[in-house]
Design a protein around this motif. Structure first.
Motif, PDB file in Angstrom:
ATOM      1  N   LEU A 118      -9.559 -10.452  -2.570  1.00 32.42           N
ATOM      2  CA  LEU A 118     -10.198  -9.292  -2.139  1.00 32.42           C
ATOM      3  C   LEU A 118     -11.236  -9.567  -1.257  1.00 32.42           C
ATOM      4  O   LEU A 118     -11.632  -8.722  -0.078  1.00 32.42           O
ATOM      5  CB  LEU A 118     -10.801  -8.725  -3.535  1.00 32.42           C
ATOM      6  N   LEU A 119     -11.959 -10.694  -1.269  1.00 31.95           N
ATOM      7  CA  LEU A 119     -12.941 -11.260  -0.347  1.00 31.95           C
ATOM      8  C   LEU A 119     -12.215 -11.181   1.231  1.00 31.95           C
ATOM      9  O   LEU A 119     -12.947 -10.940   2.020  1.00 31.95           O
ATOM     10  CB  LEU A 119     -13.810 -12.501  -0.744  1.00 31.95           C
ATOM     11  N   TYR A 120     -11.466 -11.800   1.110  1.00 32.41           N
ATOM     12  CA  TYR A 120     -10.586 -11.939   2.462  1.00 32.41           C
ATOM     13  C   TYR A 120     -10.055 -10.596   2.866  1.00 32.41           C
ATOM     14  O   TYR A 120     -10.314 -10.350   4.011  1.00 32.41           O
ATOM     15  CB  TYR A 120      -9.154 -12.829   2.357  1.00 32.41           C
ATOM     16  N   THR A 121      -9.805  -9.787   2.091  1.00 29.69           N
ATOM     17  CA  THR A 121      -9.407  -8.339   2.489  1.00 29.69           C
ATOM     18  C   THR A 121     -10.445  -7.693   3.136  1.00 29.69           C
ATOM     19  O   THR A 121     -10.481  -6.900   3.982  1.00 29.69           O
ATOM     20  CB  THR A 121      -8.704  -7.502   1.322  1.00 29.69           C
ATOM     21  N   SER A 122     -11.542  -7.944   2.310  1.00 29.36           N
ATOM     22  CA  SER A 122     -13.027  -7.335   2.697  1.00 29.36           C
ATOM     23  C   SER A 122     -13.268  -7.741   4.179  1.00 29.36           C
ATOM     24  O   SER A 122     -13.673  -6.680   4.980  1.00 29.36           O
ATOM     25  CB  SER A 122     -14.179  -7.678   2.014  1.00 29.36           C
ATOM     26  N   LEU A 123     -13.255  -8.995   4.553  1.00 34.59           N
ATOM     27  CA  LEU A 123     -13.523  -9.370   5.911  1.00 34.59           C
ATOM     28  C   LEU A 123     -12.453  -8.917   6.740  1.00 34.59           C
ATOM     29  O   LEU A 123     -13.019  -8.470   7.997  1.00 34.59           O
ATOM     30  CB  LEU A 123     -13.287 -11.014   5.924  1.00 34.59           C
ATOM     31  N   ALA A 124     -11.443  -8.994   6.509  1.00 38.55           N
ATOM     32  CA  ALA A 124     -10.366  -8.175   7.594  1.00 38.55           C
ATOM     33  C   ALA A 124     -10.456  -6.952   7.811  1.00 38.55           C
ATOM     34  O   ALA A 124     -10.303  -6.147   8.949  1.00 38.55           O
ATOM     35  CB  ALA A 124      -8.970  -8.522   6.749  1.00 38.55           C
ATOM     36  N   LEU A 125     -10.914  -5.959   6.651  1.00 44.81           N
ATOM     37  CA  LEU A 125     -11.116  -4.534   6.826  1.00 44.81           C
ATOM     38  C   LEU A 125     -12.376  -4.332   7.741  1.00 44.81           C
ATOM     39  O   LEU A 125     -12.147  -3.372   8.457  1.00 44.81           O
ATOM     40  CB  LEU A 125     -11.232  -3.737   5.335  1.00 44.81           C
ATOM     41  N   ILE A 126     -13.464  -5.260   7.301  1.00 44.22           N
ATOM     42  CA  ILE A 126     -14.490  -5.114   8.316  1.00 44.22           C
ATOM     43  C   ILE A 126     -14.351  -5.184   9.738  1.00 44.22           C
ATOM     44  O   ILE A 126     -14.650  -4.486  10.800  1.00 44.22           O
ATOM     45  CB  ILE A 126     -15.716  -5.714   7.886  1.00 44.22           C
TER      46      ILE A 126
END
Length: 821
Positions: A550-558
């Motif tokens: 989820l943290l990786y997805t957060s960085l990717a979405l930003i």
């Protein structure tokens, strides 16, 4: 003798009586004398003023025949009445109707099923006649009671029982049709009548063997089924009744349904209850749907102390009602629905917590476990209802509901939430936090805002991020998932699912648009806050694989939704800071978590390098990943998150070629026109009060600055001590003794808010000016010449928590380059 009357006497009788007597044959088996019936009908039409006398005389004969059990003549009398009723439509028919209803009542009161059915059939024919003017004095109380009693017939013969029940249902249908259209004659909607009619219909509807559980409207019964099946006929009558209900009498028609379901314990299982409310929601007018929802909520409140399965059954019925109402008009009950559901969610968690605390060994423990599972059924039903309701609201209402739910989430150390958690304890509070965030996750699902400011206003973002620092990995996961729902405006999240090294990001076909001015402004104001929560979230000790995903997805979405060149640089600084923290390990993380952070950084830098498409940057990242694959596969997500992965004993001895280097990244990005000056400034998260509020150790427990001065540089009599320590406790004492506590708190809040939301360049410029001023003042006071001494001992030491950073000789310090976070 004609009809039991002497011929010599008949000549002296009034003509209407002689005409009535003539329609009765000597043998009732011969049936009605049609020729004489035609004469009677002609006479009644020609002289309508005689209708009341004809009706009275027929009623008198019928009553006598009923008492004498002369069923043949009773049938003839009712047939004659029916024909007269159908033929005459003048004003004078009203007195005749009174006689007719009196005769029908006599038949219904008799104990013979055949006569009861006969009376019902006559009443139904009468109900289908449209009168020119209403009769306001006429009441149908007796017929409602009698037909309702027939619906509950318990005759020993099944065929006769079915026949009587069908007659009762048809009679109720006739009463409804006769009375429901005229508002001035709406006595049928009074509670005392509805309390008889509705349960009678539901009692017969229960006999349906297979209940249609589809979301769509129940199928309409065929004509043959209406006449032969009491259940289908009752359902049809129930639909007709509800379809005629208006704003003022809707509640009177719905409330008896709850009483019937309670009395017969039909909430668990609740198939029949769901079936009933589907019929209700599809039968009433769409603008009255919110009335039904209000009634369900009120009944849920009334049964809040019942067993969990009963409450779950009511909530599931509410879900079905909401699913249908959401397609039309929901009305003004939106906040009431959510407030009631959240209140019952808290009650369910409270009951669950009490059961766990009161559980004991043996059978009692087994009962506690069963109740616990039942309460989870209630909680899941509530969350599903909240999610379905919220997802069908328009965006402006959904934003309000998101704020409403977020305001209920309790955060340790604060009193801003509006939910009473005094009786829950720590375990119950954690449970309610999870339930509320799950509800919020359901509401935000599918939410698409044009700008990120609309989806994540400051009033919502701040309380949303507070639980992301709590010492509970599940809470942090839910917060990140809510963030993803609101950030992902182009449905890219599914393509990013799972943390991995993506060989070619172009194959994902990422959808993105040019960053708008509002999104750029949002990142300038809130970017540091987002980076901080991601940074701290990566360093939590209880993280599992899903947290890193989820943290990786957060960085990717930003990167996809909000990143311009400035944000990309900040994200790379953040990634490098995470890599450094895993290697240095100031937080004493386990080897798995350190390798997990390294894998997260590798996956993200691989993604962002391909997104910005800088060849030199991509080449550096690919080279590091290739070396890791050969020498340190535990630094890659495909290996570290496998069930059995060999972990290294330490990370300190690893070669620099396994790490992403800032100078290499700066060189590659600088060659492509990026402003890379800030890459040389290490990322340090801001310090706020959120760490204290979330029961988490602060990044900086105490910040001490020790300035050691050369002993031979200043006379000893001018200096009391060569070390001055400024700690948080010392500052606190100073504030307490100054009498300016409130002002200091406000100043501190403004400083924190400034560092959270001000642009980076503004903060750097102010820090630089302050550093220059500090340099000048130190030079004046110490009168030192900045030159390398043979053996430097004057140092500046910065201590943060239990970590002491590198001591820097005073003469080597470049104060204009000092950057404070």
């Amino acid at each position: 003798m004609v009809g039991g009357v002497c011929c010599c006497c008949s000549a002296l009788r009034p003509r209407y009586k002689r005409l009535v007597d003539n329609i009765f044959p000597e043998d009732p088996k011969d049936g009605l004398v049609k020729a004489d019936m035609e004469k009677l009908t002609f006479y009644a039409v020609s002289a309508p003023e005689k209708l009341d006398r004809i009706g009275s005389y027929l009623a008198e004969r019928l009553s006598r025949d009923v008492v004498r059990h002369r069923s043949g003549y009773v049938l003839i009398a009712m047939e004659a009445l029916d024909q007269l009723l159908m033929a005459c439509h003048s004003q004078s028919i009203k007195p005749f109707v009174e006689s007719f209803l009196h005769m029908v009542a006599k038949l219904l009161e008799s104990g013979e099923p055949k006569l009861q059915v006969l009376g019902t059939n006559s009443f139904v024919k009468f109900a289908n006649i449209e009168e020119d003017t209403p009769s306001y004095h006429r009441r149908y109380d007796f017929f409602v009671s009698r037909f309702s009693a027939m619906c509950h017939s318990c005759h020993s013969d099944p065929e006769i029982r079915t026949e009587i029940r069908i007659a009762g249902i048809r009679g109720i249908q006739g009463v409804v049709r006769k009375t429901v259209n005229d508002e001035l004659r709406a006595t049928i909607w009074e509670p005392q009548h509805m309390d008889k009619i509705v349960p009678s219909l539901l009692f017969n509807m229960q006999k349906i063997e297979e209940v249609d559980s589809r979301i769509g409207p129940p199928p309409s019964p065929s004509a043959a089924d209406k006449e032969e099946n009491p259940a289908v006929l009752a359902e049809n009558c129930f639909r007709e009744l509800l379809g005629r209900a208006t704003f003022g009498n809707m509640n009177n028609a719905v409330r008896p349904v709850f009483a019937h379901l309670d009395h017969h314990k039909l909430w668990d299982p609740n198939e029949f209850a769901v079936h009933c409310f589907k019929i209700i929601m599809y039968s009433i007018q769409a603008q009255y749907s919110h009335h039904v929802i209000q009634e369900i909520l009120g009944h849920l409140d009334a049964r809040k102390k019942d067993s969990p399965r009963v409450r779950a059954g009511i909530i599931q019925v509410l879900l079905e009602a909401v699913a249908i109402a959401a397609k039309g008009s929901i009305g003004p009950t939106v906040l009431e629905v959510f407030n009631t559901l959240l209140k019952h969610l808290r009650l369910s968690v409270e009951f669950e917590a009490n059961d766990l605390q009161g559980g004991s060994v043996g059978s009692a423990n087994l009962n506690t476990s069963t109740k616990d599972n039942d309460e989870k059924i209630v909680q899941n039903a509530i969350i599903q209802t909240i999610g379905f309701f919220g997802s069908n609201l328009p965006d402006y209402q959904r934003s309000e509901i998101m704020m409403f739910i977020m305001g209920k989430v309790p955060v340790f150390g604060t009193s801003t939430h509006t939910l009473d958690i005094s009786q829950l304890g720590d375990l119950g509070t954690r449970r309610i936090q999870i339930m509320l965030l799950r509800s919020l996750l359901m509401v935000t699902s599918g939410y698409k805002a044009k700008t990120i400011v609309t989806a994540l206003p400051g009033s919502f973002l701040d309380p949303l991020l507070s639980p992301s620092l709590m010492e509970d990995y599940e809470l942090r996961q839910l917060v990140l998932e809510v963030m993803h729902n609101l950030m992902d405006r182009h449905d890219n999240r599914a393509k990013l699912r799972g943390i991995r090294i993506i060989p070619d990001v172009a194959d994902l076909k990422i959808k993105r648009e040019k960053i708008c001015r509002q999104d750029t402004s949002f990142m300038k104001k809130n970017g540091q806050q987002l980076y901080r929560h991601i940074y701290l979230g990566c360093k939590e000790e209880d993280n599992v694989q899903k947290n890193y995903e989820l943290l990786y997805t957060s960085l990717a979405l930003i990167t996809i939704e909000l990143a311009n060149e400035e944000v990309v640089i900040d994200l790379i600084r953040l990634a490098i800071a995470l890599q450094d923290s895993a290697i240095i390990n100031e937080d004493n993380l386990s080897m798995f978590h350190r390798c997990g952070i390294m894998a997260l950084v590798a996956a993200y830098l691989n993604f962002v390098s391909q997104m910005i498409a800088v060849p030199a940057f991509c080449q550096h990242v690919s080279k590091v990943i290739e070396i890791r694959t050969m020498e340190a596969p535990y630094f890659l997500p495909e290996h570290i998150f496998r069930e059995k992965c060999m972990l290294p004993k330490s990370l300190e001895k690893h070669d620099k070629s396994l790490c992403f280097l800032t100078n290499k990244i700066a060189e590659s990005l600088g060659g492509s026109g990026y402003s890379v000056e800030r890459l040389s400034v290490p990322y340090v998260p801001q310090v706020t009060d959120e760490d204290r509020l979330s029961r988490r150790k602060s990044i900086v427990d105490t910040v001490s600055i020790q300035v050691d001065i050369l002993p031979n540089s200043i006379p000893s009599d001018d200096v009391v001590s060569n070390t001055e320590e400024i700690t948080f406790e010392a500052l606190k004492k100073a504030i307490d003794t100054s009498g300016m506590e409130e002002q200091e708190k406000e100043k501190r809040r403004l400083v924190i808010e400034k560092f959270q939301k001000a642009p980076f360049e503004e903060i750097a410029a102010q820090c630089e000016s302050k550093a220059n001023l500090l340099h000048d003042r130190l030079a004046q006071i110490l009168e030192l010449t900045i030159r390398p001494p043979p053996s430097p001992s004057g140092t500046l030491t910065i201590t943060s928590g239990h970590a002491q950073y590198q001591s820097v000789p005073v003469y080597e310090m470049k104060f204009p380059d000092l950057c404070v976070y």
